[in-house]
Design an enzyme around this catalytic site. Structure first.
Site, mmCIF file in Angstrom:
data_model
loop_
_atom_site.group_PDB
_atom_site.id
_atom_site.type_symbol
_atom_site.label_atom_id
_atom_site.label_comp_id
_atom_site.label_asym_id
_atom_site.label_seq_id
_atom_site.Cartn_x
_atom_site.Cartn_y
_atom_site.Cartn_z
ATOM 1 N N ASN A 265 -24.418 -127.845 -136.221
ATOM 2 C CA ASN A 265 -24.243 -126.938 -135.086
ATOM 3 C C ASN A 265 -25.052 -127.513 -133.920
ATOM 4 O O ASN A 265 -26.276 -127.375 -133.885
ATOM 5 C CB ASN A 265 -24.742 -125.533 -135.494
ATOM 6 C CG ASN A 265 -24.709 -124.543 -134.343
ATOM 7 O OD1 ASN A 265 -24.153 -124.829 -133.282
ATOM 8 N ND2 ASN A 265 -25.309 -123.379 -134.554
ATOM 9 N N TRP A 266 -24.339 -128.153 -133.017
ATOM 10 C CA TRP A 266 -25.037 -128.832 -131.915
ATOM 11 C C TRP A 266 -25.613 -127.855 -130.887
ATOM 12 O O TRP A 266 -26.384 -128.248 -130.023
ATOM 13 C CB TRP A 266 -24.078 -129.803 -131.215
ATOM 14 C CG TRP A 266 -23.797 -131.059 -131.973
ATOM 15 C CD1 TRP A 266 -24.301 -131.412 -133.199
ATOM 16 C CD2 TRP A 266 -22.954 -132.147 -131.558
ATOM 17 N NE1 TRP A 266 -23.825 -132.645 -133.564
ATOM 18 C CE2 TRP A 266 -22.996 -133.112 -132.580
ATOM 19 C CE3 TRP A 266 -22.166 -132.389 -130.430
ATOM 20 C CZ2 TRP A 266 -22.281 -134.319 -132.490
ATOM 21 C CZ3 TRP A 266 -21.454 -133.583 -130.341
ATOM 22 C CH2 TRP A 266 -21.511 -134.533 -131.366
ATOM 23 N N LYS A 267 -25.190 -126.613 -130.952
ATOM 24 C CA LYS A 267 -25.620 -125.608 -129.956
ATOM 25 C C LYS A 267 -25.378 -126.143 -128.535
ATOM 26 O O LYS A 267 -24.413 -126.889 -128.328
ATOM 27 C CB LYS A 267 -27.078 -125.197 -130.197
ATOM 28 C CG LYS A 267 -27.286 -124.754 -131.652
ATOM 29 C CD LYS A 267 -28.580 -124.059 -131.909
ATOM 30 C CE LYS A 267 -28.636 -123.634 -133.373
ATOM 31 N NZ LYS A 267 -29.845 -122.878 -133.693
ATOM 32 N N GLY B 153 -34.563 -122.544 -136.254
ATOM 33 C CA GLY B 153 -35.305 -123.286 -135.240
ATOM 34 C C GLY B 153 -36.812 -123.106 -135.315
ATOM 35 O O GLY B 153 -37.526 -123.454 -134.377
ATOM 36 N N SER C 56 -33.521 -124.108 -140.291
ATOM 37 C CA SER C 56 -34.493 -125.196 -140.454
ATOM 38 C C SER C 56 -34.198 -126.077 -141.659
ATOM 39 O O SER C 56 -35.120 -126.524 -142.359
ATOM 40 C CB SER C 56 -35.919 -124.639 -140.510
ATOM 41 O OG SER C 56 -36.224 -123.985 -139.293
ATOM 42 N N GLY D 96 -30.992 -128.069 -135.462
ATOM 43 C CA GLY D 96 -31.813 -129.160 -134.923
ATOM 44 C C GLY D 96 -31.591 -130.505 -135.600
ATOM 45 O O GLY D 96 -31.401 -131.524 -134.917
ATOM 46 N N HIS E 166 -23.008 -115.883 -134.901
ATOM 47 C CA HIS E 166 -24.290 -116.588 -134.995
ATOM 48 C C HIS E 166 -25.392 -115.675 -134.434
ATOM 49 O O HIS E 166 -25.158 -114.952 -133.462
ATOM 50 C CB HIS E 166 -24.227 -117.910 -134.221
ATOM 51 C CG HIS E 166 -25.436 -118.766 -134.477
ATOM 52 N ND1 HIS E 166 -26.639 -118.522 -133.863
ATOM 53 C CD2 HIS E 166 -25.629 -119.824 -135.302
ATOM 54 C CE1 HIS E 166 -27.532 -119.409 -134.305
ATOM 55 N NE2 HIS E 166 -26.942 -120.203 -135.182
ATOM 56 N N GLU F 144 -28.007 -117.291 -142.733
ATOM 57 C CA GLU F 144 -29.061 -117.863 -141.888
ATOM 58 C C GLU F 144 -30.102 -116.796 -141.565
ATOM 59 O O GLU F 144 -29.889 -115.980 -140.655
ATOM 60 C CB GLU F 144 -28.453 -118.366 -140.569
ATOM 61 C CG GLU F 144 -27.446 -119.475 -140.733
ATOM 62 C CD GLU F 144 -27.304 -120.271 -139.441
ATOM 63 O OE1 GLU F 144 -27.530 -121.478 -139.478
ATOM 64 O OE2 GLU F 144 -26.991 -119.672 -138.396
ATOM 65 N N GLU G 177 -27.827 -116.179 -132.584
ATOM 66 C CA GLU G 177 -28.138 -116.351 -131.160
ATOM 67 C C GLU G 177 -27.123 -115.595 -130.305
ATOM 68 O O GLU G 177 -27.431 -115.108 -129.226
ATOM 69 C CB GLU G 177 -28.179 -117.853 -130.809
ATOM 70 C CG GLU G 177 -29.473 -118.477 -131.339
ATOM 71 C CD GLU G 177 -29.399 -119.950 -131.672
ATOM 72 O OE1 GLU G 177 -28.456 -120.636 -131.248
ATOM 73 O OE2 GLU G 177 -30.313 -120.419 -132.390
HETATM 74 P P1 PGA Z 1 -31.761 -124.839 -137.151
HETATM 75 O O1 PGA Z 1 -30.470 -123.986 -136.680
HETATM 76 O O2 PGA Z 1 -31.284 -125.772 -138.241
HETATM 77 O O3 PGA Z 1 -32.219 -125.556 -135.921
HETATM 78 O O4 PGA Z 1 -32.748 -123.857 -137.679
HETATM 79 C C1 PGA Z 1 -29.523 -123.533 -137.594
HETATM 80 C C2 PGA Z 1 -28.485 -122.697 -136.883
HETATM 81 O O5 PGA Z 1 -28.835 -121.925 -136.003
HETATM 82 O O6 PGA Z 1 -27.278 -122.799 -137.175
#
Ligand code: PGA
Length: 265
Positions: A9-11, A177, A216, A238, A99, A171, A101
């Protein structure tokens, strides 16, 4: 046997130049692993770069690409939104839905997630539904209740048949993150609870649905998580921006599926 799936997931990261380098480094490292079979790798790219990713991944074994979000509407006067059919036009295989976020910043509720899942299924795409509890929920001992409710509500208006292509991503919000991750046993327990929730609808749905872990996830902690019987891969934020780390995580998912297959014989 469920095919392990690892999605990067490049966000909201990357640009034309850095994406090109990331993809070519990644494909060089991961190509032989993917050709051996038994696993799938996905990239959830920012919408403007979906075409770039599609061009690089098209025709490659076991590669899929998809979006980080989709509209809950079909088409029309919805400025700024992207429909499931548009994603299909770019040959996307999936879209993330719900997600944390987006739940936090865009008030995405379980019922919005449910409508997004329906739009994706109508267009023939795989919804990757993200669920997860906050730290407060975990500390209050209600993590399982909250997470299983997110799943139930997102699938509420769907038949078992139409829900069957779905992928779940567990998640924990406090792990995204932050460098903290669920312990393998806590993650396994939650994945088993999600599978149990699916089995209340149908045994086939429960045994065929892939439930991947995110939060993470790195090349150093992936192996022990992927060894858990109900963890079918990962959603990687990440660490997916570094092709070396991401390729290692993909390779680890293959190793765990090979060892699971050999112990089941
Ligand atoms: P992260 O993000 O690996 O940076 O914790 C995972 C995600 O939000 O899909």
């Amino acid at each position: 046997m469920r095919t392990p799936l690892v999605i990067g997931n490049w966000k909201m990261n990357g640009d034309m130049v850095s994406n090109e380098k990331c993809l070519s480094d990644l494909l060089e490292r991961v190509g032989p692993t993917l050709e051996t079979g038994g696993i799938e790798m996905g990239i959830a790219a920012p919408a403007p770069y979906l075409f770039q990713v599609a061009v690089r991944l098209k025709g490659r074994a076991a590669c899929v690409w998809g979006s980080q979000d989709v509209s809950d509407e079909g088409s029309g006067a919805f400025t700024g939104e992207i429909s499931a059919f548009m994603l299909k036009d770019f040959e996307c295989g999936f879209s993330l839905v719900g997600h944390s976020e987006r739940r936090a910043r865009h008030a995405e509720t379980n019922s919005v997630a449910s409508r997004k899942i329906q739009r994706l299924i109508e267009a023939g795409l795989i919804p990757v539904l993200c669920v997860g509890e906050s730290l407060e929920d975990r500390q209050a001992g209600r993590a399982e209740v909250v997470v299983c409710e997110q799943l139930r509500e997102a699938l509420v208006s769907m038949s078992d048949d139409s829900a069957s292509p779905i992928v779940l991503a567990y998640e924990p919000v406090w792990a995204i993150g932050t460098g903290k991750q669920a312990s393998p046993s806590d993650a396994q327990q939650m994945h088993a609870a999600l599978r149990e929730t699916l089995s209340q609808r149908s045994d086939a749905l429960a045994s065929n649905t892939r439930i991947i872990y995110g939060g993470s996830l790195t090349a150093s902690n992936a192996a022990v998580l992927f060894e858990q019987p109900d963890i079918d891969g990962g959603l990687v934020g990440g660490a997916s921006l570094d092709p070396v780390s991401f390729a290692s995580i993909v390779a680890l998912s293959q190793l765990s599926s090979v060892s699971a297959a050999s112990t089941s014989h």
